[in-house]
Design a protein around this motif. Structure first.
Motif: not given
Lengths: 311, 276
Positions: B37-57
């Motif tokens: 996840k992006t850092e934004q998505q990682a701390i987002q509420f509600p937590p997301q089970l489905f998202f556009a994956p990124t390899l940036e991390n």
């Protein structure tokens, strides 16, 4: 598995030259192990009778016979010592009880063929394989963090905000994390135990009309006893040395609420640089571990005598 | 408790078991997902089970950080400590399997007990010894300790594998006039390759995960991954939740794979060969 502990048929006595050669096979390894494990231990005993503090280089002296047990006396009269021992015992006993119940439940659930059993087993052993410090980071930051953790999200539904388990219930949280890692360990050993129960015994009992409860009480459990003993004693020995999870999650705190014996030794040695007292603490840790180790070896010997363990 | 008594009950129990197993595994899966996840998505509420994956991390966690240096340390220390433990342990196991003496059982039990001693009990003298021998923060220092830690495991496991070699095979070799070295290298060893692999994998799991000795006896140059991962107890600069997850996942994946591969021998290894 029958024990093959007896000397093989053509005994070593018949091969005198080989018996001589055998010494050269085991001597290097055993010598290495004796040096690496026993020398530090002997030194630990010696240090525990000194008042050596690395912060005071001139202090590296023998305490003197009149005050021989000063380090031990200081430790025993320190109220923190009792707290640390209690923490160590509470952590160890709680984890052993929880993992026994959880491990037994999983072992029973997995002890029947069903599609996906291999997958379930693979998923289940994973927490145990994980590096303990990584497990601690995972729980501390990703699951339990009061603002970003997954748990805090679910707690919001219940109207609870900014709940930080590691701060509000530090010992319970550490126990939970350690248990999560060790349930698979107990499960694996008990599952091996269940699977070594001969089908014919179970079948015979069933034909005799034994109910599920009877079966468990009179057949499965007696058979499982030695596996339970081995699993729990071995687990106890390793949990007594738990360090990484405490280091990462609570640093022994708040206060000394989650400081166990290894963590206390770490603080004494590397924060306070007190060689003498840290060594004395170390001797306590060794004594504590040895009590359990002796029990464990006795169980192994007994099982070896009855041919149930490969000794 | 009666399998087959009710097909529906059985299916229900299987589903229940799988769900529980999945629940135990879930935190690891969650960490794995968070790492994409992006850092934004990682701390987002509600937590997301489905998202556009990124390899940036993963890129940042592996290549814009000291991760690879620590990984290299872990690999070197793990490899050499297992190698030393095997070189010393396999001959010892051989002697204890085939040329037993009165003392063999006691030696085996003593070896096992050394594996169980609390490292905290000897950390101070180890530190002082390392200080005086210039072993602090060196590969050699940890290799020696981890080799000693793996030695009893190697002896117990390899001995239990050797005891399974049919005695007729050895007998035949001896009748053919094989000397000890030939008997060992040509007859026994080829039969032990699978056992050797399983033993190495188990030793790898313990060595890879070791933390207490590593954190106290190394400071930077020779520190293994476990020491690096432990620094995530607090957020590290720009290594926040998502990148932390990537680094922690990368640190545990090799051991998870080793453990999954060696599943069958796991019990034997965990009980030092006491349970087959």
């Amino acid at each position: 598995m029958a024990s093959q502990s007896l000397t093989p048929p053509s005994s070593a006595a018949a091969q005198p030259d080989r018996v001589e050669q055998r010494k050269f096979l085991s001597a290097p390894g055993l010598t290495f192990l004796v040096i690496v494990t026993q020398v530090p231990f002997v030194l630990a005993i010696w240090f525990s009778f000194t008042n050596w503090n690395l912060l005071r280089p001139d202090s590296a002296g023998f305490i003197g016979f009149d005050r021989l047990f000063r380090n031990y006396g200081r430790i025993l009269t320190n109220p923190d010592f009792l707290a640390v021992i209690i923490n160590t015992v509470v952590l160890t006993v709680s984890v052993v009880v929880i993992t026994f119940i959880g491990g037994l439940a999983f072992a029973l659930l997995l002890n029947r063929p069903f599609p996906g059993r291999a997958l379930a087993r693979t998923l289940l052993i994973s927490p145990f394989l994980m590096m303990p410090v990584a497990a601690a980071v995972l729980w501390k930051n990703i699951m339990l963090d009061p603002s970003f953790g997954l748990l805090s999200f679910y707690l919001r539904f219940l109207g609870i905000r900014n709940f930080y388990a590691l701060e509000s219930f530090p010992m319970a949280s550490v126990i939970a994390i350690v248990s999560w890692q060790w349930i698979p360990f107990v499960m694996l050993i008990l599952l091996a135990g269940l699977q070594s129960l001969p089908d014919s015994t179970v079948e015979a009992a069933r034909i005799d009309g034994a109910s599920g409860v009877d079966m468990f009480r009179h057949i499965i459990f007696p058979h499982l006893t030695r596996f339970v003993e081995i699993a729990l004693l071995l687990e106890t020995i390793f949990i007594l040395s738990e360090f990484g999870i405490i280091f990462v999650t609570t640093s022994g705190g708040p206060g000394i609420q989650t400081t166990n014996l290894p963590y206390q030794i770490f603080l004494e040695a590397f924060s306070r640089q007190n060689v003498g007292r840290a060594s004395a603490y170390g001797i306590f840790a060794v004594i504590l571990a040895n009590i359990v180790i002796v029990l464990f070896l006795r169980v192994l010997r007994r099982n070896a005598d009855s041919g149930e363990v490969n000794l | 408790m009666k399998p087959g008594s009710s097909k529906f009950g059985g299916t229900l129990l299987s589903v229940f078991t799988l769900l529980l197993a999945f629940a135990m595994f879930f935190p690891i899966l969650w960490m794995f997902l968070t790492s994409f996840k992006t850092e934004q998505q990682a701390i987002q509420f509600p937590p997301q089970l489905f998202f556009a994956p990124t390899l940036e991390n993963w890129r940042v966690a592996l290549f814009n950080s000291p991760f690879l240096e620590y990984l290299q340390n872990t690999v070197i220390i793990t490899f050499f400590s297992i190698l030393v433990a095997l070189l010393l342990g396999v001959p010892t196991a051989y002697a204890m399997a085939f040329y037993q003496t009165k003392r063999t059982d006691s030696s085996l039990l003593w070896m096992m007990s050394t594996r169980m001693l609390p490292p905290a009990g000897v950390i101070v003298p180890l530190y002082i010894i390392f200080l005086n021998l210039n072993l602090l923060d060196t590969y050699l220092g940890l290799v020696i300790l981890y080799a000693a830690m793996n030695f009893p495991l190697v002896v117990w496991m390899m001995r239990s594998f050797m005891l399974e070699v049919p005695y007729e095979v050895i007998e035949a070799a001896r009748l053919d006039g094989a000397n000890l070295r030939q008997e060992f290298m040509r007859v026994i060893m080829p039969l032990l390759i699978p056992g050797l692999a399983a033993t190495s994998l188990l030793a790898m799991i313990f060595t890879w995960n070791e933390f207490f000795l590593a954190v106290n006896l190394t400071s930077r140059d020779a520190s293994p991954l476990s020491v690096y991962v432990s620094t995530f107890k607090a957020a590290q600069g720009d290594l926040f939740i998502a990148k932390m997850s990537a680094a922690a996942t990368a640190a545990v994946i090799p051991v998870l794979i080793a453990g999954w591969v060696a599943q069958r021998q796991l019990v034997t290894g965990l009980t030092m060969g006491a349970i087959k």
